[in-house]
Design a protein around this motif. Sequence first.
Motif, PDB file in Angstrom:
ATOM      1  N   VAL A 137       0.922  -1.543   0.425  1.00  0.00           N
ATOM      2  CA  VAL A 137       0.272   0.078   0.188  1.00  0.00           C
ATOM      3  C   VAL A 137       0.726   1.712   0.182  1.00  0.00           C
ATOM      4  CG1 VAL A 137      -1.321   1.181   1.046  1.00  0.00           C
ATOM      5  CG2 VAL A 137      -1.837  -0.865   1.141  1.00  0.00           C
ATOM      6  N   VAL A 138       0.065   2.375  -0.798  1.00  0.00           N
ATOM      7  CA  VAL A 138       1.363   3.100  -1.088  1.00  0.00           C
ATOM      8  C   VAL A 138       0.690   4.288  -0.922  1.00  0.00           C
ATOM      9  CG1 VAL A 138       3.165   2.298  -2.675  1.00  0.00           C
ATOM     10  CG2 VAL A 138       1.380   3.732  -3.755  1.00  0.00           C
ATOM     11  N   HIS A 139       0.876   5.938  -0.182  1.00  0.00           N
ATOM     12  CA  HIS A 139       0.206   7.047  -0.586  1.00  0.00           C
ATOM     13  C   HIS A 139       0.700   8.185  -1.450  1.00  0.00           C
ATOM     14  CE1 HIS A 139      -1.084   5.418   3.346  1.00  0.00           C
ATOM     15  NE2 HIS A 139      -0.194   5.023   3.334  1.00  0.00           N
ATOM     16  N   GLU A 140      -0.530   8.296  -1.928  1.00  0.00           N
ATOM     17  CA  GLU A 140       0.175   9.457  -3.851  1.00  0.00           C
ATOM     18  C   GLU A 140      -0.507  10.968  -3.152  1.00  0.00           C
ATOM     19  OE1 GLU A 140       0.981   5.624  -7.146  1.00  0.00           O
ATOM     20  OE2 GLU A 140      -0.441   6.881  -7.195  1.00  0.00           O
ATOM     21  N   PRO A 141      -0.102  11.576  -3.566  1.00  0.00           N
ATOM     22  CA  PRO A 141      -0.274  13.146  -3.295  1.00  0.00           C
ATOM     23  C   PRO A 141      -1.887  13.140  -4.190  1.00  0.00           C
ATOM     24  CG  PRO A 141       0.831  13.221  -5.304  1.00  0.00           C
ATOM     25  CD  PRO A 141       1.169  11.490  -4.921  1.00  0.00           C
ATOM     26  N   VAL A 142      -2.786  14.158  -3.914  1.00  0.00           N
ATOM     27  CA  VAL A 142      -3.925  14.072  -4.526  1.00  0.00           C
ATOM     28  C   VAL A 142      -4.418  14.535  -5.582  1.00  0.00           C
ATOM     29  CG1 VAL A 142      -6.848  15.378  -3.786  1.00  0.00           C
ATOM     30  CG2 VAL A 142      -4.997  14.152  -1.745  1.00  0.00           C
ATOM     31  N   GLY A 143      -3.085  15.324  -5.704  1.00  0.00           N
ATOM     32  CA  GLY A 143      -3.242  16.532  -7.339  1.00  0.00           C
ATOM     33  C   GLY A 143      -3.386  18.311  -6.862  1.00  0.00           C
ATOM     34  N   LEU A 223      -9.318  18.635  -5.192  1.00  0.00           N
ATOM     35  CA  LEU A 223      -9.692  18.805  -3.966  1.00  0.00           C
ATOM     36  C   LEU A 223     -10.310  20.116  -2.816  1.00  0.00           C
ATOM     37  CD1 LEU A 223      -8.569  17.399  -0.006  1.00  0.00           C
ATOM     38  CD2 LEU A 223      -8.198  19.400  -0.618  1.00  0.00           C
ATOM     39  N   ILE A 224     -10.649  20.369  -1.897  1.00  0.00           N
ATOM     40  CA  ILE A 224     -10.925  21.427  -1.750  1.00  0.00           C
ATOM     41  C   ILE A 224     -11.298  21.748  -0.037  1.00  0.00           C
ATOM     42  CG2 ILE A 224     -13.798  21.394  -1.816  1.00  0.00           C
ATOM     43  CD1 ILE A 224     -11.564  24.143  -2.492  1.00  0.00           C
ATOM     44  N   SER A 225     -10.343  22.661  -0.298  1.00  0.00           N
ATOM     45  CA  SER A 225     -10.296  22.506   1.349  1.00  0.00           C
ATOM     46  C   SER A 225     -11.048  23.917   2.111  1.00  0.00           C
ATOM     47  CB  SER A 225      -8.708  22.264   2.270  1.00  0.00           C
ATOM     48  OG  SER A 225      -8.464  22.702   3.875  1.00  0.00           O
ATOM     49  N   ILE A 236     -20.053  24.454  -0.776  1.00  0.00           N
ATOM     50  CA  ILE A 236     -18.666  24.592  -1.629  1.00  0.00           C
ATOM     51  C   ILE A 236     -19.059  22.545  -1.480  1.00  0.00           C
ATOM     52  CG2 ILE A 236     -16.375  23.869  -0.435  1.00  0.00           C
ATOM     53  CD1 ILE A 236     -16.572  26.783   0.229  1.00  0.00           C
ATOM     54  N   MET A 237     -19.930  22.309  -0.913  1.00  0.00           N
ATOM     55  CA  MET A 237     -19.605  20.831  -0.285  1.00  0.00           C
ATOM     56  C   MET A 237     -21.001  20.643  -1.725  1.00  0.00           C
ATOM     57  SD  MET A 237     -21.209  18.478   1.698  1.00  0.00           S
ATOM     58  CE  MET A 237     -21.345  17.137   2.602  1.00  0.00           C
ATOM     59  N   GLN A 238     -22.306  21.010  -2.011  1.00  0.00           N
ATOM     60  CA  GLN A 238     -22.503  20.918  -3.194  1.00  0.00           C
ATOM     61  C   GLN A 238     -22.325  21.314  -4.220  1.00  0.00           C
ATOM     62  OE1 GLN A 238     -25.787  23.315  -2.713  1.00  0.00           O
ATOM     63  NE2 GLN A 238     -26.516  21.905  -1.645  1.00  0.00           N
ATOM     64  N   ALA A 239     -21.186  22.033  -4.844  1.00  0.00           N
ATOM     65  CA  ALA A 239     -20.344  22.911  -5.919  1.00  0.00           C
ATOM     66  C   ALA A 239     -19.341  21.447  -6.211  1.00  0.00           C
ATOM     67  CB  ALA A 239     -19.742  24.346  -5.963  1.00  0.00           C
ATOM     68  N   ALA A 240     -18.400  21.155  -4.938  1.00  0.00           N
ATOM     69  CA  ALA A 240     -17.743  19.931  -5.473  1.00  0.00           C
ATOM     70  C   ALA A 240     -18.105  18.288  -5.559  1.00  0.00           C
ATOM     71  CB  ALA A 240     -17.227  20.048  -4.432  1.00  0.00           C
ATOM     72  N   SER A 241     -19.375  18.731  -5.254  1.00  0.00           N
ATOM     73  CA  SER A 241     -19.897  17.484  -6.302  1.00  0.00           C
ATOM     74  C   SER A 241     -19.870  17.261  -8.020  1.00  0.00           C
ATOM     75  CB  SER A 241     -21.260  17.196  -5.903  1.00  0.00           C
ATOM     76  OG  SER A 241     -22.076  18.274  -6.940  1.00  0.00           O
ATOM     77  N   VAL A 242     -19.418  18.594  -8.790  1.00  0.00           N
ATOM     78  CA  VAL A 242     -19.059  18.528  -9.922  1.00  0.00           C
ATOM     79  C   VAL A 242     -18.340  17.186 -10.538  1.00  0.00           C
ATOM     80  CG1 VAL A 242     -17.612  20.310  -9.895  1.00  0.00           C
ATOM     81  CG2 VAL A 242     -19.593  19.926 -12.385  1.00  0.00           C
ATOM     82  N   ASN A 243     -17.125  17.304  -9.648  1.00  0.00           N
ATOM     83  CA  ASN A 243     -16.284  16.304 -10.259  1.00  0.00           C
ATOM     84  C   ASN A 243     -16.116  15.277  -8.679  1.00  0.00           C
ATOM     85  OD1 ASN A 243     -15.074  17.829  -8.796  1.00  0.00           O
ATOM     86  ND2 ASN A 243     -13.111  17.292 -10.097  1.00  0.00           N
ATOM     87  N   VAL A 244     -16.301  14.863  -7.892  1.00  0.00           N
ATOM     88  CA  VAL A 244     -16.563  14.272  -6.588  1.00  0.00           C
ATOM     89  C   VAL A 244     -15.545  15.126  -5.733  1.00  0.00           C
ATOM     90  CG1 VAL A 244     -16.933  11.988  -5.402  1.00  0.00           C
ATOM     91  CG2 VAL A 244     -17.889  12.833  -8.014  1.00  0.00           C
ATOM     92  N   LYS A 245     -14.576  15.894  -5.950  1.00  0.00           N
ATOM     93  CA  LYS A 245     -13.830  16.100  -5.571  1.00  0.00           C
ATOM     94  C   LYS A 245     -13.572  15.707  -3.254  1.00  0.00           C
ATOM     95  CE  LYS A 245     -13.155  21.660  -7.397  1.00  0.00           C
ATOM     96  NZ  LYS A 245     -14.034  21.065  -8.449  1.00  0.00           N
ATOM     97  N   LYS A 246     -12.433  15.513  -2.792  1.00  0.00           N
ATOM     98  CA  LYS A 246     -12.410  15.370  -2.248  1.00  0.00           C
ATOM     99  C   LYS A 246     -12.608  16.678  -1.082  1.00  0.00           C
ATOM    100  CE  LYS A 246      -8.948  12.640  -0.190  1.00  0.00           C
ATOM    101  NZ  LYS A 246      -7.903  12.009   0.109  1.00  0.00           N
ATOM    102  N   LEU A 247     -13.141  16.053   0.143  1.00  0.00           N
ATOM    103  CA  LEU A 247     -13.428  17.800   0.856  1.00  0.00           C
ATOM    104  C   LEU A 247     -12.998  17.790   2.259  1.00  0.00           C
ATOM    105  CD1 LEU A 247     -17.713  17.490   0.759  1.00  0.00           C
ATOM    106  CD2 LEU A 247     -15.494  19.457  -0.445  1.00  0.00           C
ATOM    107  N   ALA A 248     -12.515  18.723   2.674  1.00  0.00           N
ATOM    108  CA  ALA A 248     -12.111  18.749   4.201  1.00  0.00           C
ATOM    109  C   ALA A 248     -12.683  19.883   4.702  1.00  0.00           C
ATOM    110  CB  ALA A 248     -10.193  18.823   4.365  1.00  0.00           C
ATOM    111  N   TYR A 471      -4.788  14.757   2.217  1.00  0.00           N
ATOM    112  CA  TYR A 471      -3.520  15.220   0.872  1.00  0.00           C
ATOM    113  C   TYR A 471      -2.854  14.259   0.269  1.00  0.00           C
ATOM    114  CZ  TYR A 471      -4.368  20.456   2.703  1.00  0.00           C
ATOM    115  OH  TYR A 471      -5.243  21.456   2.547  1.00  0.00           O
ATOM    116  N   THR A 472      -3.599  12.828   0.198  1.00  0.00           N
ATOM    117  CA  THR A 472      -3.192  11.838   0.025  1.00  0.00           C
ATOM    118  C   THR A 472      -4.211  10.827  -0.288  1.00  0.00           C
ATOM    119  OG1 THR A 472      -2.943  10.281   2.067  1.00  0.00           O
ATOM    120  CG2 THR A 472      -1.128  12.096   1.370  1.00  0.00           C
ATOM    121  N   GLU A 473      -3.451  10.107  -1.360  1.00  0.00           N
ATOM    122  CA  GLU A 473      -4.875   9.023  -1.942  1.00  0.00           C
ATOM    123  C   GLU A 473      -3.848   7.598  -1.995  1.00  0.00           C
ATOM    124  OE1 GLU A 473      -7.660   9.207  -2.940  1.00  0.00           O
ATOM    125  OE2 GLU A 473      -7.957  11.244  -4.285  1.00  0.00           O
TER     126      GLU A 473
END
Length: 491
Positions: A137-143, A223-225, A236-248, A471-473
Amino acid sequence: MTIKKMFIDGKWVHASSGQIRTIINPFNQEEIATVTEGDQSDAKAAIIAARKAFDQGDWSSTPATERSSIVHKIADLIERDQQKLAELESLDTGKTVEESREDMVDIAGVFRYYAEIGDKNGGEIISSPIPNSVSKVVHEPVGVCGQITPWNYPLLQASWKLAPALVTGNTLVMKPSEITPLTTIKMFELIEEAGVPAGVANLVLGAGHTVGAELSTNVDVDLISFTGGIETGKKIMQAASVNVKKLALELGGKNPNIVFADADFNTAVDQAMNAVFFHAGQICSAGTRLIVEESIHDEFVEALVERVNNIKLGNGFDKDTQMGPLISAEHLAKVEKYVETGKQEGAKLLTGGRRPKDPALQNGFFYLPTIFTNCTTDMHIIQYEAFAPIITVEKFQTEQEAINLANNSTYGLAGGVWTNDIVKAERCVAKMRMGTVWINEYNVYFPHAPWGGYKQSGIGRELGKLGLEEYTETKHILHNLKPEPINWFGD
C-alpha cells in the motif's frame, strides 16, 4: 501606495480585470494596504498552472526528503520574519501583537511538524493470500488542491493547509479571505524564497463568490479544503460534487464549557474568560456556551462579571491591550443584532451588550465583552455561532443533564469539562459528541493532534497524521512474481 499582487505560476501578477481592494485596520479604519482583486479568470489561470505543475512537473515525484527540506526552510523563514509577520497580522485583524506573535510560533511549528513526518509515509507491505506475489500500500498526492482560508486566523489556518499539501507532493491554489490577505501574501513570498517550484503553490486574491466558486466547481481541482461558515461550507460541498472532489471542511462550532461544583473555582473562572475573549471571541472553538452546576452558578457568574468588566480594549499594538476590535463594520452589525435577539428571547444581559463609550475606540469595530444568563437551549443565541466576545450561561443539576445540554447542538467542534473528579470527567468526555474535548483546560492545540468536528462542524481533520492523510490518495499494488495462464476460458 504599492498594489500588492497575487502569485500565479511563479510570477507576481495583477488581476486580469485590473480591479483592486483596499485593506483597512479594524482598530481605526485606516487604510493599510491596497491589493489586486482577482476573479474567475485569475482562478482559472492559477488552476491551469497548478494542473500543469502536477501533471508535467517534478514536484510530486521529488523525493519526500527533498520536499521536507524545503518545508523546513519555510519554517526557518517564518521564524526569521516572526516579528514582521506578527505586526502585519495584527494590522490586518486587530488582534494584539502578543497573540499574533504566539500564532507565528505555532505556524512555524506546523511547518516543522509536517517537514519532520512528511518523508516517513512510505507505505507498507501487507500479507498477500495470492501465492508468489507481493502486495503493498502506497500513499500518493491527491493532485491539485483548492484551499480557502478565513479572516480570523489568516496565516495560522493557511499553515494547516499549506504544510501538509506541499510536503505530500500536491500542487495548490490558495484563496485567503479578501479582508485579511496580507500575511498570506507575505507567506507566498517566503514559499518562493524557500525554492518551491513555479506553479506548485499559487495565490489568488478575491471574493468567495468569484474565486472561491471557481475553485469549488472547476473539474481540474481534485480537493477543496475550506475553513469558514457553515452556509458557505454547504454551498462548497454541493459545488464540489461536479467532479466528486475530496472535501475537508471546518465549519465552526457552538462550544460548551462545563463547570462542575468540585472544579477549582478560581482557575475555572479564569479559563472561562480565556476560552472566549481572545481575539474578541472570533475563534471557532471559543467556549461561548458556559454550562455551570447550579450550586455554584450565582457565585461563579458574579466572579466572572467582575473580571470581565476589567478587560482592557484597545489597539493591538498597545502592550496593555487585552482585547481588540471585531473584524469589520458588517460583522459588528451582525453581533449587535445577535445580542438584541438574545434580549428578545428572554436572556438576561448582565454586562456588555453594546459598543464602548470610550472616545478613543469610536473609529474601530469594538464591542464590549458580554454575558447573558437565564439561557436555554431553544434560544437562537445558544444554537447559533456569534463569533464575538459573548458568553451565554446555562445551569445544570446532574451530570447527565450537563452532557445533554452540551450535545444539544448541530455543531460538534470542541468542548471542555472542569472537575477534580477524573472518573466523572472521563465519563463526560466519552459522551460528548465533539472532535476535541479538554479536561481542566481550554483552547489548547498542537500540530501533532488532529483538529476537526462532529456533525455540522465539518468533514475530515486537519493537523496530526490525519491532516497529512487528507492530502493523499491510498493505492494498493499487487505484483505477481510468477504469472501463469489461468485457462478459465480454455486454451
